[in-house]
Design an enzyme around this catalytic site. Structure first.
Site, PDB file in Angstrom:
ATOM      1  N   GLU A  44      -8.502  -8.454   6.843  1.00 40.87           N
ATOM      2  CA  GLU A  44      -7.928  -8.547   5.497  1.00 40.87           C
ATOM      3  C   GLU A  44      -6.873  -9.647   5.470  1.00 40.87           C
ATOM      4  O   GLU A  44      -5.865  -9.565   6.167  1.00 40.87           O
ATOM      5  CB  GLU A  44      -7.301  -7.211   5.087  1.00 40.87           C
ATOM      6  N   THR A  73      -3.735  -7.388  -1.086  1.00 42.20           N
ATOM      7  CA  THR A  73      -2.573  -7.534  -1.972  1.00 42.20           C
ATOM      8  C   THR A  73      -3.001  -8.117  -3.318  1.00 42.20           C
ATOM      9  O   THR A  73      -2.317  -8.968  -3.895  1.00 42.20           O
ATOM     10  CB  THR A  73      -1.459  -8.392  -1.326  1.00 42.20           C
ATOM     11  N   LYS A 133      -7.507   3.420  -0.233  1.00 43.77           N
ATOM     12  CA  LYS A 133      -6.492   3.138   0.783  1.00 43.77           C
ATOM     13  C   LYS A 133      -5.301   4.064   0.590  1.00 43.77           C
ATOM     14  O   LYS A 133      -4.628   4.017  -0.445  1.00 43.77           O
ATOM     15  CB  LYS A 133      -6.042   1.670   0.691  1.00 43.77           C
TER      16      LYS A 133
END
Length: 220
Positions: A44, A73, A133
């Protein structure tokens, strides 16, 4: 909602996501080399790093046969769109924004929206996320997954934030479909640290998680 995408074969084989943050994305390639050599193949890249989307195509080309690369993000639909167009293989958000989840689902790309409360996590799941998540995971601990599984038995959870190499197997045994690690795995790799040690950490977490997956399967 269109069909929910399953976990990728890459992540299913080794359910560890490495979260990378650096001063500039041009620093990523050697770190990816070390992670892949250690067995971690889901990466990521965070939008808080400068140049991520500019470097993404080149990184995808270089690592296409050995790793999947997502963008994290993500906090707006515009960012999601740009990341997808730049070649992101999955998206990760720090919080649950329904419009971002819906956009990813419509574009046919896996997304892992972040949340902490049952409402946030189930909202992302209901909208079609591949997994949700749990962030920050250190605020609740592995037993939280079991509590969530009461009302939401099918919920696929990836803990992130405060997951350490030694605690990663606890999360897998508790029912997490994968774990996400940043600092505890990456360490000082972007500050001149020994990439051999990074490779060793990647190998260790991969081994511990594989053992936890096998243990969980044996108990079924």
């Amino acid at each position: 909602m269109t069909g929910r995408l399953p976990l990728s074969p890459v992540l299913a084989q080794n359910p560890v996501i490495a979260v990378l943050r650096a001063s500039h994305a041009s620093e990523y390639a050697p770190v990816l080399d070390a992670l892949v050599a250690g067995g971690v193949r889901s990466i990521e890249l965070t939008l808080t790093t400068q140049g991520v989307l500019d470097e993404l195509a080149g990184l995808r080309t270089r690592f296409s046969d050995v790793a999947e690369i997502g963008v994290g993000t993500v906090t707006t639909v515009e960012e999601a769109e740009r990341a997808i167009d730049a070649g992101a293989e999955y998206l990760v958000t720090p919080v649950t924004y329904p419009e971002i989840v819906e956009h990813a689902v419509q574009r046919g790309i896996a997304i892992y929206p972040g949340g902490l409360t049952p409402t946030e996590l189930h909202t992302g799941w209901r909208l079609g996320a591949t997994a949700v998540k749990l962030f920050p995971a250190s605020a609740v601990g592995p037993s939280y997954i079991g509590q969530l599984r009461g009302p939401f038995p099918d919920l696929a959870v990836i803990p992130s934030g405060g997951v350490a190499i030694d605690t990663a197997p606890d999360w897998i045994e508790a029912g997490a479909v994968a774990v996400s690690l940043g600092g505890p795995l990456i360490g000082d790799a972007f500050k001149g640290g020994d990439l051999g040690l990074l490779r060793a950490r990647a190998h260790r977490v991969s081994r511990l998680v594989a053992e936890a997956v096998a243990l969980r399967a044996s108990r079924r």
